[in-house]
Structures are given as C-alpha cells and as structure tokens.
Design a protein around this motif. Structure first.
Motif, PDB file in Angstrom:
ATOM      1  N   UNK A 247      -1.007   0.220  14.576  1.00 39.66           N
ATOM      2  CA  UNK A 247      -0.348   0.659  13.349  1.00 39.66           C
ATOM      3  C   UNK A 247      -0.703   2.090  12.965  1.00 39.66           C
ATOM      4  N   UNK A 248      -1.679   2.668  13.653  1.00 39.00           N
ATOM      5  CA  UNK A 248      -2.072   4.040  13.347  1.00 39.00           C
ATOM      6  C   UNK A 248      -3.034   4.102  12.176  1.00 39.00           C
ATOM      7  N   UNK A 249      -3.731   5.212  12.100  1.00 40.79           N
ATOM      8  CA  UNK A 249      -4.740   5.365  11.045  1.00 40.79           C
ATOM      9  C   UNK A 249      -4.200   6.076   9.810  1.00 40.79           C
ATOM     10  N   UNK A 250      -2.965   6.575   9.858  1.00 42.98           N
ATOM     11  CA  UNK A 250      -2.479   7.347   8.710  1.00 42.98           C
ATOM     12  C   UNK A 250      -2.265   6.473   7.480  1.00 42.98           C
ATOM     13  N   UNK A 251      -2.089   5.147   7.693  1.00 40.38           N
ATOM     14  CA  UNK A 251      -1.868   4.257   6.549  1.00 40.38           C
ATOM     15  C   UNK A 251      -3.156   3.966   5.781  1.00 40.38           C
ATOM     16  N   UNK A 252      -4.298   4.007   6.478  1.00 34.74           N
ATOM     17  CA  UNK A 252      -5.579   3.757   5.814  1.00 34.74           C
ATOM     18  C   UNK A 252      -6.507   4.956   5.928  1.00 34.74           C
TER      19      UNK A 252
ATOM     20  N   UNK B  40       2.285   6.454  22.173  1.00 37.42           N
ATOM     21  CA  UNK B  40       3.053   6.194  20.954  1.00 37.42           C
ATOM     22  C   UNK B  40       2.495   7.062  19.843  1.00 37.42           C
ATOM     23  N   UNK B  41       3.354   7.857  19.218  1.00 39.57           N
ATOM     24  CA  UNK B  41       2.949   8.683  18.073  1.00 39.57           C
ATOM     25  C   UNK B  41       3.143   7.842  16.814  1.00 39.57           C
ATOM     26  N   UNK B  42       2.032   7.444  16.235  1.00 44.11           N
ATOM     27  CA  UNK B  42       2.079   6.510  15.108  1.00 44.11           C
ATOM     28  C   UNK B  42       2.394   7.179  13.784  1.00 44.11           C
ATOM     29  N   UNK B  43       2.414   8.495  13.752  1.00 42.89           N
ATOM     30  CA  UNK B  43       2.737   9.211  12.511  1.00 42.89           C
ATOM     31  C   UNK B  43       3.597  10.414  12.845  1.00 42.89           C
TER      32      UNK B  43
ATOM     33  N   UNK C 127       7.576   7.641  16.173  1.00 42.06           N
ATOM     34  CA  UNK C 127       7.223   6.502  15.328  1.00 42.06           C
ATOM     35  C   UNK C 127       7.762   5.249  15.998  1.00 42.06           C
ATOM     36  N   UNK C 128       7.216   4.115  15.619  1.00 43.35           N
ATOM     37  CA  UNK C 128       7.710   2.849  16.135  1.00 43.35           C
ATOM     38  C   UNK C 128       9.042   2.563  15.454  1.00 43.35           C
ATOM     39  N   UNK C 129      10.077   2.334  16.264  1.00 42.81           N
ATOM     40  CA  UNK C 129      11.412   2.252  15.705  1.00 42.81           C
ATOM     41  C   UNK C 129      11.920   0.812  15.681  1.00 42.81           C
ATOM     42  N   UNK C 130      12.861   0.580  14.789  1.00 43.65           N
ATOM     43  CA  UNK C 130      13.532  -0.714  14.749  1.00 43.65           C
ATOM     44  C   UNK C 130      14.570  -0.762  15.859  1.00 43.65           C
ATOM     45  N   UNK C 131      14.738  -1.914  16.546  1.00 46.60           N
ATOM     46  CA  UNK C 131      15.716  -1.979  17.626  1.00 46.60           C
ATOM     47  C   UNK C 131      17.159  -1.888  17.142  1.00 46.60           C
ATOM     48  N   UNK C 132      17.393  -2.100  15.839  1.00 46.21           N
ATOM     49  CA  UNK C 132      18.763  -2.037  15.318  1.00 46.21           C
ATOM     50  C   UNK C 132      19.149  -0.656  14.829  1.00 46.21           C
ATOM     51  N   UNK C 133      18.256   0.296  14.964  1.00 47.16           N
ATOM     52  CA  UNK C 133      18.541   1.635  14.458  1.00 47.16           C
ATOM     53  C   UNK C 133      19.593   2.309  15.319  1.00 47.16           C
TER      54      UNK C 133
END
Length: 791
Positions: free
Chosen positions: A220-225, A391-394, A694-700
């Motif tokens: 999930x990456x560290x930018x959220x916490x 994967x670039x999480x941010x 960023x992690x993308x939604x498959x419906x995008x």
C-alpha cells in the motif's frame, strides 16, 4: 523626493530578501523534521540492543565500572567520528546531483573517468545537463594519472564494479537483518514481566507477527502513514533522552567523565582480546548511519545535518550515558536480561516505552526496506540486476516504490533469521558485519571521489582512507571473527546476491557484444531500395533494440522470413545513463537511418537510474511527438528553433559514423507543438504493467491519443508530406517487435562460462521481466522474434 523613493525601494528589497530567507529556512526545517521519520528510525533504535549485544559473552560487568565506562567512551567517539564527522561533514558533500548512496558514488566515478559498466554509452550522453552540472575542472597531475590508470586497466574497472556491488549486496543484507533485530529487541521488554521459560514462547511469535504485518503493508506504500513516522521517532528520541537524563542525575552525575578517550585505553588494557571481540556489539550504535547518505535524494544536505547534529546526536548520547549511569550502580546480575535497555527504564514507564519502542522499530525497519527497494531499482536500471516488477505507490512522493518479488523474499529471510537465531547476540553479529562492510566500501569509493571528482591531492585521499578506514577495519575484524556466531549470514546473503548481479551483468554485456558484432550493414539496407524489397503496409513498426547505431540482426531475420513491413519503421533504444535524472527536454535522441524516402528513424530514449518510466500511452505520445518535431526541425531553418539542434555522431560501436542524432524533448516541453493532440476514452482491456505510478482499477478507461497536423506556413512541402504520412501511420496503429534472445555459450567455451551462460543467465532471463514498457503493450500489437545468441 528621490531620496525617499530610494529609501522606500531599499526597504522593500530588504523586506523581500528577509521573506525569502525566512521561507527557505522554513523549508529546510520542514525537511529536517520529515527526515527524522525516514532517515533516522534505524539509528535511533540502536540503544535497544547495543549494551546487551556488547555484554552478551565477551566481557562482563564488574564493580570497578571499567567495562561499562570503556564501552560508553567507545560509543561516544564512534558516534562522533563516523556519523557526525565522516558522513555529516564529508560524505554528504559527495552527492550525485542531489542523490546519495553507493551507486551515486559509483555514478560520479563513471562520469569523471571512463569506467562505465553500461555498454551502449554515447558521447551525446556527456552533454546532458546533470552529466556536467558540477562543472568540469582541469585535471591535476595526480587526478589525471589516477584517471588514466583506471581507464587503461579493465581489471581495475571490474574491481571497482565488484566493490560497488558488494556494498549494494550488504545494503540488501541489512534490509533482512535490521527489521529482525529492531523488532526483536523492541519486544524484548516483555522479559522483565514474565519468566525466562515463558518469555521465549511469546517474544519470537510476537516479533514474527509484527514482521509479517510490516511486509504485508508494503503493497500500500508508506505515503498513507508516512506523516506518522516523524512524530513516532521524535517521541522515541524525547523518551530515551529524558530517561537518560533522569538516570544521569539520579544514579551517577559524574558519568560524563567516561567520555574521555582514556577510558577506552583502560577498557582494552583490562579486557584485551575479549574487549576487542566486544567491539562487534559497540559497532551497532552506528547502525543506520548510511541512511543519511542513501536517502539524501529525498531531502537536502542542510536538513539532514540539522536533524542529526541538533536532535539525533544529543538524544543518543544522553540515552547511552543514562544506561551507563544506571548500570554503574547496579552490579548484581541475576540473568543476562539485566544488561539491556529496559532495565534502566523506570518501572512505571516500561509499558508505554515498550509500545513506543515497537512503533519506532517498525518505522526504522520501514526505512531500510524502502531503501532496499530503491537500490535494487538503481541496480536494475544500470544493468546489474534482473528486471523486476516495480510499482510506484505514490504519484506525488518521488521514490516511493514497491517490488513484490523482493518484498516477499526479504520477509521470508527476515522470519528465518528471527526464528533461527532467537537472540540479540547472533543477530547483532550479523547486522554489525553488514553495516561496517557498507561503510568500508563508502570509504574506499570516497577516497577516489576526493581525487577524481573534487580534484584534491592524493595525500588528502590517503589520509581520509587511513583515518576512517583504520577505525572501520578495527570494527570489521571484530565482526568477522564471529563468523560462526551469526556473522556468516550477511556474507552468505551478499554472496548469493553478488552472484546474481554479476552473472546478469556479464550475460547482458556478452549479449550486447553479440548484437554489435552481428548488426547489419547500412549498405545492405540501401541496396533494398525505399520499399526494402518487401510490401510496406500502413502503420508504425517499433523495433526494440539495445543498439544505439546500426541495424540489429533481428530486423534482417524478420524481413527475410516475412514479406511485409510497416510504412514507418522506428528503431527504438531505451537506455540508462549514469545520472540520477534526465530532463524531459533532453529525453530523446532522434535521427534517420538511410534516406528520407525510406521512412526509417532511430529513437533513443534516455533515463537516469532514478527516473520513472512512463506508461504506454504517454510513451507512445512522446515518441511520435519527438519524431514529428525532428521532421519539422529538419525541414526548415529559422532564427529561433523550437528544439535544441544539437547533433552528435554516434559511431561509438565501431561501424556507422554517418548517423546524426538530434536532441528532442518530450511532448510536454514542446509548447507550440508541431502536432495537436486530443484524448478519447478507450475501454479496451489492458494488461499488467511492469512499472506503474499508482495501483489502478481494472475498470478504468484507457486514454487513446489522436494526432492532428495543424496548418503552418513554416513547414515546407516535403516535411509536411512526411508528417502527414507519420500521422496516418500512427492512426493505423503501432506494432511492437521485441527480440526474444536465447543466449548460449559458443562452442569451445570453458566449463565456467557454460555454467554461467547456459544455466545461470538463462535461469535469470526466464524468470525476469521484459523491457520496462513491454508489459504495457497489448498482446495483439506485440510480435516476438526469437534468435539464438552464441556468446
């Protein structure tokens, strides 16, 4: 009136200057605050295990206090000389355009002396802004002679590469050992509230649960916490410094006398061989010092210096002095647990301190894990590590990446170390050897930087390596002597990673040499005529190659087996250069292969070892725009050209020297754009990507870019026709031709080469990712051409 106006203007200027100075200092202090959570988490948790590891076996605490005061004196001077003097005041200045770390030093040396391990380098790369940002100084006698010696002997170049790889491998090993010892030491506070028999059944499972949770969150990456990291570390530093100050005042206010170097002499005189072997535990007080240099790219030199000098350093000194003051008055040792951190914590504060310690250990472990991801990405970009999924999480914070394969590998190794050792002593022996090896490598590379990059005298470099190298060699010998007691772990890990890196680098180099030796002559292409002897169909054919000049053998292999090819052909080379970043306006080198009517282009996309590769839509757009801009700039001459018309001969590979390349920026840098673009939504499915922002939604929905040629009187007719044909080809679609190489050792090769190429490199190639953009391409547009390489 004039005097009043002058005075008023002067006041306004002074006020503006004071505001700018205030804003700059506010930025520096903000960065210093943030660096506490990212850089110093590992270093700040070292008081948890330093004394415990030091007194584990080799020396014992006596009523004379010579041992504890000697250890305190060693800790104080080690913290002063290595992190403060060496890193803060010297090594931090050796940044590579703001970036730090082992590979930053190696990159600096590659640019100042031609010892580059990247095969497809060009003279045009030396014209990059960041390549020459530091300026070119005239070579002095000592600098020039050392440079010529390194460039002359390939053996020295290999030694330099292996040295950088060893430092890198030890950083990866530290990524395994630091989370284990930090978390294990943090939860060791439970030892004082339960019996020794029950304690082991709780401490190890709890440490494993925390480690699994830590590695599971990496996705999930560290930018959220990340905003919590700095407050956690600051709270921890305030906690240990306050407890240390309390212990000094309450138990032994005269403990400051132990800071004298005389106590080191008394310590070694009394303990002798045991004291020397205990240096492996004292060494742990500087665990995490390398992070100050490795994470330099996220902050600034001044901010890291301020944070360490005014916050971290005094807090650590107070913490170690407080522990020594407490232990100097408590000599009755019932069991091994009483030489540790938690025993010096007042009983009422132990549970809150335990909670803060666990959080600080998690933060410190997070920093080293992120640093491991970053250095593996650098190695992969420079051709020294198999390509992995990144994967670039941010999308906002540069450098926040996640590598799934490495993450789970680190987790399994970390759990194995925790369950296998189950004590701080052997974990400390392993971690200490990894830490001091990285520092020795940094010292060796820094001595070369002093001469080659800073143009200082050889005598100064010798003094640097002798002073710091002798201190680190002393600690290294004390760690190495404990090979059977845990120190074998970083050696084994680094050996495995070193073999992987060197085999991949060797195989990649030999494959490139085969491409250079077997590329097709330009005369063969010219003899085919504008149609290339085949049917030209609509569309753009994108041929991926590692070559920066000439025609790859894969193209002739394809043409001789299929009767048709696209109306526009582009030989695309995506290469890394030994700089951290390449500016967007310098991204592409574009040129022609053959006459205009052939519609053959060469495009070289250049990336630094810290650059983020774009996704397929952005990359296609930039690629087409760069070719169109090249056609426009070639088709007319005006007083103020849009692109920098810097042309370079690219005869670096020994065959063609008549190709000329032009520097062209990305589409975002071409403000008056030769082609207009508009985006349309496309809901067609896309496949997984090798490098994501960023992690993308498959419906995008997927964006598709359409290009429109504007009416411009500045473009001549021939260039307009060529641009129109390029736009038609782009609308017809792009096809990607990728080479699928089967590398085999040629007949007559030695047994070692056959093992390295046929088994080692082939295994790594089969289990690594394709080119950085390859997984972004729809399978329907991709064509793989297989070839056997006999190297």
């Amino acid at each position: 009136m004039d005097l009043e106006q002058v005075n008023q203007n002067g006041r306004i200027k002074v006020r503006r200057m004071s505001l700018s100075v205030r804003e700059s200092w506010r930025t520096v202090l903000t960065l210093a605050y943030q660096s506490l959570g990212v850089v110093y988490g590992d270093l700040s948790t070292s008081p948890l295990y330093v004394y415990k590891s030091t007194f584990a076996e080799d020396i014992h605490h006596s009523e004379t206090n010579e041992e504890i005061f000697g250890v305190l004196s060693f800790v104080f001077w080690t913290l002063t000389l290595i992190p403060l003097l060496k890193y803060v005041f010297i090594v931090l200045r050796a940044d590579d355009n703001g970036e730090g770390g082992t590979f930053a030093l190696y990159s600096l040396l590659c640019r100042h002396a031609r010892v580059n391990s990247i095969p497809n380098c060009q003279l045009a790369d030396e014209e990059l802004s960041e390549y020459t940002k530091d300026g070119v100084f005239p070579d002095k006698g000592s600098s020039s002679s050392l440079k010529l010696t390194l460039e002359k002997y390939r053996v020295l170049q290999r030694v330099l590469l292996v040295l950088a790889l060893i430092g890198t491998c030890m950083v990866i090993g530290d990524g395994v050992l630091t989370p284990a010892i930090s978390v294990f030491s943090a939860v060791s506070g439970l030892e004082l509230s339960m019996s020794k028999e029950h304690h082991l059944y709780v401490q190890v499972p709890l440490a494993c649960v925390i480690l699994v949770f830590l590695f599971a969150l990496q996705h999930y990456g560290t930018h959220r916490v990340g905003f919590l990291f700095a407050p956690v570390v600051i709270t921890w530093l305030l906690c240990i410094s306050a407890i240390g100050l309390y212990n000094i005042l309450h138990w032994n206010p005269s403990v400051y006398q132990a800071l004298s170097p005389y106590y080191m002499y008394k310590f070694l005189k009394k303990t002798q061989r045991g004291g020397w072997m205990s240096l492996g535990g004292i060494l742990l007080c500087i665990t995490g010092s390398e992070a100050m240099f490795a994470d330099l790219g996220h902050f600034s030199q001044l901010s890291i210096k301020i944070a360490f000098t005014f916050v971290v350093y005094p807090s650590l000194i107070l913490a170690y002095m407080g522990q020594a003051a407490y232990l100097s008055k408590h000599h009755i040792i019932e069991n091994d647990y009483h030489i540790g951190f938690y025993v010096s914590v007042p009983e009422k504060l132990r549970w809150p301190v335990l909670g803060i310690a666990i959080l600080a250990a998690v933060v410190g472990s997070q920093a080293i894990i992120t640093g491991t991801f970053s250095i593996i990405k650098q190695c992969s970009a420079l051709g020294c590590f198999p390509r992995v999924k990144i994967v670039h999480t941010s999308s906002k914070i540069h450098g926040q990446i996640y590598i799934p394969e490495i993450n789970w590998t680190l987790m399994l190794l970390c759990l194995a170390v925790t369950v296998g050792f189950r004590d701080t002593k052997r974990m400390g022996n392993a971690s200490g050897l990894a830490v001091i090896t990285v520092m020795l490598v940094t010292t060796c590379l820094m001595s070369l930087v002093i001469v080659l990059c800073w143009r200082k005298s050889v005598i100064l470099a010798i003094c640097f390596i002798f002073f710091f190298g002798s201190i680190e060699a002393l600690y290294f010998s004390a760690s190495l002597i404990k090979f059977l007691e845990g120190a074998w772990v970083p050696i084994a890990l680094s050996f495995i990673f070193l073999m992987v890196m060197y085999v991949w680098h060797y195989g990649t180099l030999k494959k490139y040499e085969f491409d250079v030796q077997n590329k097709v002559s330009i005369n063969w292409l010219l003899s085919l005529g504008p149609t290339l002897g085949i049917v030209r169909v609509r569309g753009i054919g994108l041929i991926h190659t590692e070559l920066v000049s000439g025609i790859p053998a894969i193209f002739s292999h394809f043409v001789t087996n299929l009767p048709a090819f696209h109306q526009v052909l582009v030989f695309l080379c995506i290469k890394s250069v030994p700089v951290p970043h390449v500016r967007p306006e310098e991204r592409f080198l574009v040129g022609r292969v053959g006459p205009k009517e052939y519609r053959l282009y060469r495009c070289i996309a250049r990336y630094g070892y810290r650059d983020i590769h774009k996704d397929d839509v952005e990359f296609e757009k930039d690629l087409v725009c760069s070719i169109a801009e090249f056609i426009r700039s070639e088709g007319h001459e005006c007083d103020a050209p849009v692109v920098r018309r810097e042309e370079f001969d690219i005869g670096t590979e020994g065959v063609e020297s008549n190709e000329r390349m032009t520097v062209v920026g990305t589409s975002s840098t071409q403000l008056d754009g030769i082609i207009k673009m508009r985006e349309e939504s496309d809901f067609s499915g896309t496949v997984g990507t090798s490098e994501l922002r960023e992690i993308r939604s498959p419906d995008r929905p997927r964006k598709r870019v359409r290009f429109v040629l504007p009416n411009s009187p500045q473009i001549d007719r021939a260039a307009r026709d060529e641009l129109h044909e390029l736009m038609e080809a782009r609308e017809a679609g792009m096809a990607f031709i990728l080479g699928h190489a089967y590398v085999r050792a040629k007949r007559g090769s030695s047994l070692i080469r056959r093992i390295v190429i046929d088994i080692g490199y082939d295994f790594l190639r089969r289990n690594s990712r394709g080119p950085n953009y390859a997984l972004n391409i729809p399978h329907a547009s991709t064509l793989e051409v297989g070839m056997i390489y006999h190297v």
